[in-house]
Design a protein around this motif. Structure first.
Motif, PDB file in Angstrom:
ATOM      1  N   ILE A 179       0.820  -1.216   0.000  1.00  0.00           N
ATOM      2  CA  ILE A 179       0.000   0.000   0.000  1.00  0.00           C
ATOM      3  C   ILE A 179       0.856   1.270   0.000  1.00  0.00           C
ATOM      4  O   ILE A 179       0.597   2.182  -0.793  1.00  0.00           O
ATOM      5  CB  ILE A 179      -1.004  -0.031   1.172  1.00  0.00           C
ATOM      6  CG1 ILE A 179      -2.002  -1.166   0.916  1.00  0.00           C
ATOM      7  CG2 ILE A 179      -1.722   1.301   1.312  1.00  0.00           C
ATOM      8  CD1 ILE A 179      -2.977  -1.397   2.040  1.00  0.00           C
ATOM      9  N   PRO A 180       1.902   1.399   0.820  1.00  0.00           N
ATOM     10  CA  PRO A 180       2.740   2.609   0.730  1.00  0.00           C
ATOM     11  C   PRO A 180       3.425   2.748  -0.633  1.00  0.00           C
ATOM     12  O   PRO A 180       3.604   3.853  -1.138  1.00  0.00           O
ATOM     13  CB  PRO A 180       3.774   2.430   1.837  1.00  0.00           C
ATOM     14  CG  PRO A 180       3.155   1.486   2.791  1.00  0.00           C
ATOM     15  CD  PRO A 180       2.291   0.583   1.974  1.00  0.00           C
ATOM     16  N   MET A 181       3.779   1.633  -1.237  1.00  0.00           N
ATOM     17  CA  MET A 181       4.405   1.688  -2.547  1.00  0.00           C
ATOM     18  C   MET A 181       3.411   2.199  -3.594  1.00  0.00           C
ATOM     19  O   MET A 181       3.766   2.985  -4.469  1.00  0.00           O
ATOM     20  CB  MET A 181       4.925   0.301  -2.945  1.00  0.00           C
ATOM     21  CG  MET A 181       5.739   0.346  -4.217  1.00  0.00           C
ATOM     22  SD  MET A 181       6.629  -1.171  -4.570  1.00  0.00           S
ATOM     23  CE  MET A 181       5.351  -2.377  -4.612  1.00  0.00           C
ATOM     24  N   ILE A 182       2.156   1.786  -3.494  1.00  0.00           N
ATOM     25  CA  ILE A 182       1.125   2.280  -4.422  1.00  0.00           C
ATOM     26  C   ILE A 182       0.921   3.773  -4.223  1.00  0.00           C
ATOM     27  O   ILE A 182       0.778   4.523  -5.198  1.00  0.00           O
ATOM     28  CB  ILE A 182      -0.185   1.494  -4.221  1.00  0.00           C
ATOM     29  CG1 ILE A 182      -0.009   0.060  -4.689  1.00  0.00           C
ATOM     30  CG2 ILE A 182      -1.328   2.158  -4.977  1.00  0.00           C
ATOM     31  CD1 ILE A 182      -1.190  -0.834  -4.359  1.00  0.00           C
ATOM     32  N   ASP A 183       0.915   4.247  -2.984  1.00  0.00           N
ATOM     33  CA  ASP A 183       0.767   5.678  -2.712  1.00  0.00           C
ATOM     34  C   ASP A 183       1.889   6.487  -3.353  1.00  0.00           C
ATOM     35  O   ASP A 183       1.653   7.522  -3.976  1.00  0.00           O
ATOM     36  CB  ASP A 183       0.751   5.937  -1.204  1.00  0.00           C
ATOM     37  CG  ASP A 183      -0.513   5.430  -0.534  1.00  0.00           C
ATOM     38  OD1 ASP A 183      -1.499   5.167  -1.268  1.00  0.00           O
ATOM     39  OD2 ASP A 183      -0.513   5.307   0.705  1.00  0.00           O
ATOM     40  N   ILE A 184       3.105   6.015  -3.214  1.00  0.00           N
ATOM     41  CA  ILE A 184       4.241   6.720  -3.799  1.00  0.00           C
ATOM     42  C   ILE A 184       4.140   6.745  -5.312  1.00  0.00           C
ATOM     43  O   ILE A 184       4.398   7.764  -5.957  1.00  0.00           O
ATOM     44  CB  ILE A 184       5.568   6.082  -3.332  1.00  0.00           C
ATOM     45  CG1 ILE A 184       5.768   6.358  -1.847  1.00  0.00           C
ATOM     46  CG2 ILE A 184       6.746   6.616  -4.139  1.00  0.00           C
ATOM     47  CD1 ILE A 184       6.935   5.641  -1.236  1.00  0.00           C
ATOM     48  N   MET A 185       3.733   5.654  -5.923  1.00  0.00           N
ATOM     49  CA  MET A 185       3.596   5.610  -7.383  1.00  0.00           C
ATOM     50  C   MET A 185       2.506   6.570  -7.865  1.00  0.00           C
ATOM     51  O   MET A 185       2.659   7.221  -8.892  1.00  0.00           O
ATOM     52  CB  MET A 185       3.294   4.179  -7.850  1.00  0.00           C
ATOM     53  CG  MET A 185       4.444   3.209  -7.627  1.00  0.00           C
ATOM     54  SD  MET A 185       5.974   3.741  -8.396  1.00  0.00           S
ATOM     55  CE  MET A 185       5.557   3.578 -10.093  1.00  0.00           C
ATOM     56  N   LEU A 186       1.415   6.691  -7.118  1.00  0.00           N
ATOM     57  CA  LEU A 186       0.357   7.634  -7.500  1.00  0.00           C
ATOM     58  C   LEU A 186       0.839   9.076  -7.392  1.00  0.00           C
ATOM     59  O   LEU A 186       0.524   9.906  -8.256  1.00  0.00           O
ATOM     60  CB  LEU A 186      -0.892   7.407  -6.648  1.00  0.00           C
ATOM     61  CG  LEU A 186      -1.692   6.151  -7.005  1.00  0.00           C
ATOM     62  CD1 LEU A 186      -2.835   5.961  -6.022  1.00  0.00           C
ATOM     63  CD2 LEU A 186      -2.226   6.225  -8.415  1.00  0.00           C
ATOM     64  N   PHE A 187       1.604   9.391  -6.346  1.00  0.00           N
ATOM     65  CA  PHE A 187       2.160  10.737  -6.228  1.00  0.00           C
ATOM     66  C   PHE A 187       3.097  11.040  -7.392  1.00  0.00           C
ATOM     67  O   PHE A 187       3.061  12.132  -7.966  1.00  0.00           O
ATOM     68  CB  PHE A 187       2.914  10.913  -4.905  1.00  0.00           C
ATOM     69  CG  PHE A 187       2.014  11.183  -3.741  1.00  0.00           C
ATOM     70  CD1 PHE A 187       1.157  12.275  -3.729  1.00  0.00           C
ATOM     71  CD2 PHE A 187       2.028  10.342  -2.645  1.00  0.00           C
ATOM     72  CE1 PHE A 187       0.328  12.519  -2.657  1.00  0.00           C
ATOM     73  CE2 PHE A 187       1.205  10.584  -1.564  1.00  0.00           C
ATOM     74  CZ  PHE A 187       0.349  11.671  -1.565  1.00  0.00           C
ATOM     75  N   LEU A 188       3.939  10.096  -7.757  1.00  0.00           N
ATOM     76  CA  LEU A 188       4.832  10.299  -8.896  1.00  0.00           C
ATOM     77  C   LEU A 188       4.051  10.505 -10.185  1.00  0.00           C
ATOM     78  O   LEU A 188       4.409  11.352 -11.014  1.00  0.00           O
ATOM     79  CB  LEU A 188       5.785   9.106  -9.041  1.00  0.00           C
ATOM     80  CG  LEU A 188       6.870   8.978  -7.979  1.00  0.00           C
ATOM     81  CD1 LEU A 188       7.642   7.680  -8.166  1.00  0.00           C
ATOM     82  CD2 LEU A 188       7.802  10.166  -8.040  1.00  0.00           C
ATOM     83  N   LEU A 189       2.977   9.754 -10.366  1.00  0.00           N
ATOM     84  CA  LEU A 189       2.143   9.911 -11.551  1.00  0.00           C
ATOM     85  C   LEU A 189       1.502  11.296 -11.597  1.00  0.00           C
ATOM     86  O   LEU A 189       1.498  11.957 -12.649  1.00  0.00           O
ATOM     87  CB  LEU A 189       1.067   8.822 -11.580  1.00  0.00           C
ATOM     88  CG  LEU A 189       0.113   8.857 -12.772  1.00  0.00           C
ATOM     89  CD1 LEU A 189       0.871   8.582 -14.054  1.00  0.00           C
ATOM     90  CD2 LEU A 189      -0.995   7.843 -12.576  1.00  0.00           C
ATOM     91  N   VAL A 190       0.998  11.772 -10.480  1.00  0.00           N
ATOM     92  CA  VAL A 190       0.379  13.105 -10.433  1.00  0.00           C
ATOM     93  C   VAL A 190       1.404  14.182 -10.746  1.00  0.00           C
ATOM     94  O   VAL A 190       1.143  15.092 -11.539  1.00  0.00           O
ATOM     95  CB  VAL A 190      -0.272  13.334  -9.049  1.00  0.00           C
ATOM     96  CG1 VAL A 190      -0.653  14.798  -8.865  1.00  0.00           C
ATOM     97  CG2 VAL A 190      -1.497  12.453  -8.883  1.00  0.00           C
ATOM     98  N   PHE A 191       2.596  14.112 -10.161  1.00  0.00           N
ATOM     99  CA  PHE A 191       3.626  15.105 -10.451  1.00  0.00           C
ATOM    100  C   PHE A 191       4.037  15.061 -11.915  1.00  0.00           C
ATOM    101  O   PHE A 191       4.247  16.099 -12.540  1.00  0.00           O
ATOM    102  CB  PHE A 191       4.854  14.897  -9.561  1.00  0.00           C
ATOM    103  CG  PHE A 191       4.605  15.264  -8.123  1.00  0.00           C
ATOM    104  CD1 PHE A 191       3.994  16.458  -7.782  1.00  0.00           C
ATOM    105  CD2 PHE A 191       4.992  14.412  -7.115  1.00  0.00           C
ATOM    106  CE1 PHE A 191       3.771  16.794  -6.462  1.00  0.00           C
ATOM    107  CE2 PHE A 191       4.770  14.739  -5.789  1.00  0.00           C
ATOM    108  CZ  PHE A 191       4.155  15.931  -5.460  1.00  0.00           C
TER     109      PHE A 191
END
Length: 132
Positions: free
Chosen positions: A16-28
């Motif tokens: 779950i934390p890894m998915i959160d980080i990937m979503l933040f990278l996608l948004v940026f």
């Protein structure tokens, strides 16, 4: 029965934390990409020229609509506000401007926009025209 004070647990990989980080990278990535899309301006009927050349991508494309309205990146500006916006752009001497005016716009409106650019300190001004 033997008591252990420090039991060893097997490590777990939390996804779950890894998915959160990937979503933040996608948004940026999306936000940065949207800012890199050049401003194409409005759909104007530009005057034609037999000597029209392709200019490098300007910092700002100033569109003058048929009714004399000045539009920059989707925002309408009065001439004083346009001058203030260009002057506060950091180094206006290196700012590149392209003025795109509809062919039915009075020449005085075009000259007024050029004057506002020059009063702001902008010296690199291009004029948009379509080739013959």
């Amino acid at each position: 029965m033997e008591r252990r004070y420090f039991e060893r647990k097997k490590g777990r990989v939390e996804i779950i934390p890894m998915i959160d980080i990937m979503l933040f990278l996608l948004v940026f990535f999306i936000m940065i990409t949207l800012q890199m899309i050049p401003d194409k301006g409005l759909n104007l009927q530009l005057p034609a020229s037999s000597q029209a050349k392709l200019l490098p991508h300007p910092h700002y494309t100033i569109n003058i609509e048929k009714d004399g309205t000045v539009n920059v990146k989707g925002h309408h500006y009065a001439l004083a506000a346009l001058q203030k916006m260009l002057a506060s752009d950091g180094n206006p001497g290196k700012t590149q401007i392209t003025i795109a005016a509809d062919k039915t716009v009075p020449f005085q409106d075009f000259v007024d926009v050029m004057d506002a650019c020059q009063k702001a300190g902008v010296s690199d001004i291009g004029i948009a025209a379509k080739p013959h």
